[in-house]
Motif scaffolding. Structure first.
Motif, short mmCIF file in Angstrom:
data_model
loop_
_atom_site.label_atom_id
_atom_site.label_comp_id
_atom_site.label_asym_id
_atom_site.label_seq_id
_atom_site.Cartn_x
_atom_site.Cartn_y
_atom_site.Cartn_z
N ILE A 1 0.85 -1.21 0.00
CA ILE A 1 0.00 0.00 0.00
C ILE A 1 0.88 1.25 0.00
N ARG A 2 1.94 1.23 0.81
CA ARG A 2 2.84 2.39 0.86
C ARG A 2 3.53 2.58 -0.49
N ASP A 3 3.93 1.46 -1.09
CA ASP A 3 4.61 1.54 -2.39
C ASP A 3 3.65 2.09 -3.46
N ALA A 4 2.40 1.61 -3.44
CA ALA A 4 1.41 2.10 -4.42
C ALA A 4 1.17 3.60 -4.21
N ASN A 5 1.12 4.03 -2.94
CA ASN A 5 0.93 5.45 -2.65
C ASN A 5 2.07 6.29 -3.20
N THR A 6 3.29 5.81 -3.02
CA THR A 6 4.45 6.57 -3.51
C THR A 6 4.38 6.70 -5.03
N LEU B 1 4.54 20.61 11.70
CA LEU B 1 4.94 19.44 10.91
C LEU B 1 3.71 18.97 10.15
N GLU B 2 3.81 18.96 8.81
CA GLU B 2 2.68 18.42 8.05
C GLU B 2 3.00 17.00 7.59
N ILE B 3 1.98 16.15 7.68
CA ILE B 3 2.08 14.74 7.27
C ILE B 3 1.37 14.60 5.92
N GLY B 4 2.00 13.95 4.96
CA GLY B 4 1.36 13.78 3.63
C GLY B 4 0.99 15.13 3.05
N SER B 5 1.96 16.02 3.05
CA SER B 5 1.67 17.43 2.69
C SER B 5 1.38 17.64 1.22
N GLY B 6 1.68 16.63 0.38
CA GLY B 6 1.43 16.79 -1.05
C GLY B 6 2.15 18.03 -1.57
N ASP C 1 6.22 13.79 3.29
CA ASP C 1 5.33 13.02 2.41
C ASP C 1 6.08 11.75 2.03
N ILE C 2 5.31 10.72 1.71
CA ILE C 2 5.94 9.47 1.27
C ILE C 2 6.38 9.58 -0.19
N SER C 3 5.85 10.60 -0.89
CA SER C 3 6.14 10.76 -2.32
C SER C 3 7.15 11.89 -2.55
N VAL D 1 11.22 13.31 2.97
CA VAL D 1 10.42 12.14 2.59
C VAL D 1 10.29 11.26 3.83
N ALA D 2 9.06 10.98 4.25
CA ALA D 2 8.87 10.18 5.46
C ALA D 2 7.51 9.50 5.43
N ASP D 3 7.49 8.29 5.97
CA ASP D 3 6.25 7.56 6.16
C ASP D 3 5.62 8.02 7.48
N ALA D 4 4.31 8.25 7.46
CA ALA D 4 3.62 8.77 8.65
C ALA D 4 3.79 7.87 9.87
N GLU D 5 4.06 6.58 9.63
CA GLU D 5 4.16 5.65 10.76
C GLU D 5 5.56 5.65 11.39
N GLY E 1 -2.50 17.83 8.78
CA GLY E 1 -2.57 17.11 7.52
C GLY E 1 -3.93 17.30 6.88
N HIS E 2 -3.97 17.06 5.58
CA HIS E 2 -5.24 17.15 4.84
C HIS E 2 -5.31 15.98 3.87
N ALA E 3 -6.38 15.20 3.97
CA ALA E 3 -6.63 14.08 3.05
C ALA E 3 -5.49 13.08 3.06
N VAL E 4 -4.99 12.74 4.23
CA VAL E 4 -3.86 11.79 4.28
C VAL E 4 -4.14 10.57 5.18
N LEU E 5 -4.91 10.74 6.24
CA LEU E 5 -5.07 9.63 7.19
C LEU E 5 -5.64 8.38 6.52
N HIS F 1 -4.97 7.12 3.82
CA HIS F 1 -3.97 6.37 3.02
C HIS F 1 -3.05 5.53 3.92
N ILE F 2 -3.12 5.70 5.23
CA ILE F 2 -2.09 5.14 6.11
C ILE F 2 -2.50 3.74 6.61
N PRO F 3 -1.71 2.72 6.29
CA PRO F 3 -2.12 1.36 6.67
C PRO F 3 -2.37 1.19 8.17
C1 LIG Z 1 -4.74 12.95 -1.28
S1 LIG Z 1 -3.09 13.49 -1.17
C2 LIG Z 1 -3.26 14.99 -0.20
C3 LIG Z 1 -2.11 15.92 -0.37
C4 LIG Z 1 -2.23 17.23 0.37
N1 LIG Z 1 -2.27 17.03 1.79
C5 LIG Z 1 -3.44 17.98 -0.10
O1 LIG Z 1 -4.41 18.08 0.65
O2 LIG Z 1 -3.44 18.46 -1.24
C6 LIG Z 1 -2.39 12.37 0.04
C7 LIG Z 1 -0.92 12.57 0.28
O3 LIG Z 1 -0.51 11.66 1.32
C8 LIG Z 1 0.72 11.06 0.95
N2 LIG Z 1 0.82 9.76 1.64
C9 LIG Z 1 0.20 8.61 1.34
N3 LIG Z 1 0.54 7.65 2.21
C10 LIG Z 1 1.41 8.18 3.08
C11 LIG Z 1 2.13 7.70 4.21
N4 LIG Z 1 2.02 6.42 4.64
N5 LIG Z 1 2.95 8.55 4.87
C12 LIG Z 1 3.08 9.83 4.46
N6 LIG Z 1 2.44 10.35 3.40
C13 LIG Z 1 1.60 9.54 2.72
C14 LIG Z 1 0.64 10.97 -0.56
O4 LIG Z 1 1.91 10.81 -1.16
C15 LIG Z 1 -0.06 12.27 -0.93
O5 LIG Z 1 0.83 13.32 -1.16
#
Ligand SMILES: C[S@@+](CC[C@H](N)C(=O)[O-])C[C@H]1O[C@@H](n2cnc3c(N)ncnc32)[C@H](O)[C@@H]1O
Length: 303
Positions: free
Chosen positions: A10-15, A60-65, A86-88, A110-114, A128-132, A134-136
């Motif tokens: 799942i993390r790999d697919a997200n990246t 600190l933003e998580i999955g900041s896109g 962000d993981i990406s 570059v960091a995984d939220a976990e 964070g916004h729209a990230v939780l 995605h997190i396994p």
């Molecule tokens: C839907 S996008 C939202 C991006 C940004 N927060 C926004 O609102 O525009 C989700 C983001 O979470 C990141 N992401 C997905 N899984 C993640 C993980 N396990 N740890 C950190 N970031 C992750 C993705 O790479 C992506 O940039």
């Protein structure tokens, strides 16, 4: 039913998915770093907190896109030093170029939220916004957020799909799929070449979107991670039905042939309905029926 993927898959697919999306992410989702974007982000943070936000020295933003939340909050003067993760790597590349365009300085990693590569008790705000969704292992990620928060610090996460709202969003998507040929005829656009961009996106979204939440689940997970004063709210109902209808329609057409007037109508209409949701529905209806959930909480101790 496809076999369940491992957390690593799942993390790999997200990246991979978000690395590819990074180049066109802002235009696809109408992400704005001007007055409109700032007002949207401020409204979300205010709504989540239930009060006017104060200034946070370190965030600190998580999955900041591409930086939607952090860059807009910095422009509004609400954040001192910002770190975005962000993981990406692709998304963080776009974020840095957005930051340069705005004249803002942000640290990226570059960091995984976990597994956050930061010391305990470091940030006054973790957001964070729209990230939780995605997190396994969300409980593990929430414990990480609590760990890196400074005593008395705040978490704010918004834009998380609610389980019920997500199901309801299937209705406008199916409706749009059914009327798409007539819609393309009306606006004079040809069909998208090959399988629609929407088809490919939808298939990948099924892999990268691992949760939709009931409000209580989010609440209990945050409390179990040690957070206090946890609140969960809902936002956007009409705006999301409108948005999903338009995005599904647009994905079936050749993007070059979708008229500018239509794009303006879709964008402005979304903003108007967002405002209508805010004034008429949010706060009156239960959080669970809205499309997006938001959560806030505090770490024990004095700020
Ligand atoms: C839907 S996008 C939202 C991006 C940004 N927060 C926004 O609102 O525009 C989700 C983001 O979470 C990141 N992401 C997905 N899984 C993640 C993980 N396990 N740890 C950190 N970031 C992750 C993705 O790479 C992506 O940039």
């Amino acid at each position: 039913m496809p076999p369940a993927l491992s957390a690593e898959q799942i993390r790999d697919a997200n990246t991979r998915y978000h690395d590819v999306a990074a180049g066109h992410y802002d235009s696809k989702w109408g992400i704005d770093f001007g007055e409109v974007g700032r007002a949207q982000v401020l409204a979300k943070v205010r709504k989540a907190l239930g009060r006017e936000p104060s200034r946070w020295p370190r965030s600190l933003e998580i999955g900041s896109g591409t930086g939607y939340f952090t860059l807009n909050l910095m422009s509004a003067g609400l954040i001192g030093e910002a770190t975005c993760t962000d993981i990406s790597p692709g998304m963080l590349g776009t974020l840095q170029s957005n930051a340069r365009g705005l004249g803002l300085e942000v640290a990226t990693e570059v960091a995984d939220a976990e597994r956050l590569p930061f010391e305990d008790n470091t940030f006054e705000l973790v957001l964070g916004h729209a990230v939780l969704h995605h997190i396994p292992d969300l409980p593990r990620a929430l414990r990480e957020f609590e760990r890196v928060l400074a005593p008395g610090g705040t978490i704010v996460f918004a834009g998380e799909p609610s389980r019920y709202g997500d199901r309801l969003a299937g209705v406008p998507k199916r409706f749009a799929g059914a009327i798409a040929p007539a819609w393309r005829l009306a606006i004079g656009a040809g069909a998208a070449a090959g399988p629609g961009e929407g088809d490919a996106d939808e298939a990948l979204e099924r892999v990268v979107d691992v949760h939709a939440f009931a409000p209580r689940e989010l609440l209990e997970a945050a409390r179990a991670a040690g957070l206090r004063e946890v609140r969960v709210g809902g936002e956007e109902l009409l705006a999301n039905w409108f948005g999903w209808t338009n995005r599904t329609l647009e994905a079936t057409a050749d993007p070059e042939q979708v008229p500018w007037m239509w794009r303006q109508y879709a964008y402005r209409g979304y903003l108007v309905l967002q405002e209508l949701d805010r004034r008429l529905l949010e706060g009156r209806l239960p959080a669970a029926i809205f499309y997006n959930l938001m959560i806030t909480g505090r770490k024990r101790g004095r700020a």
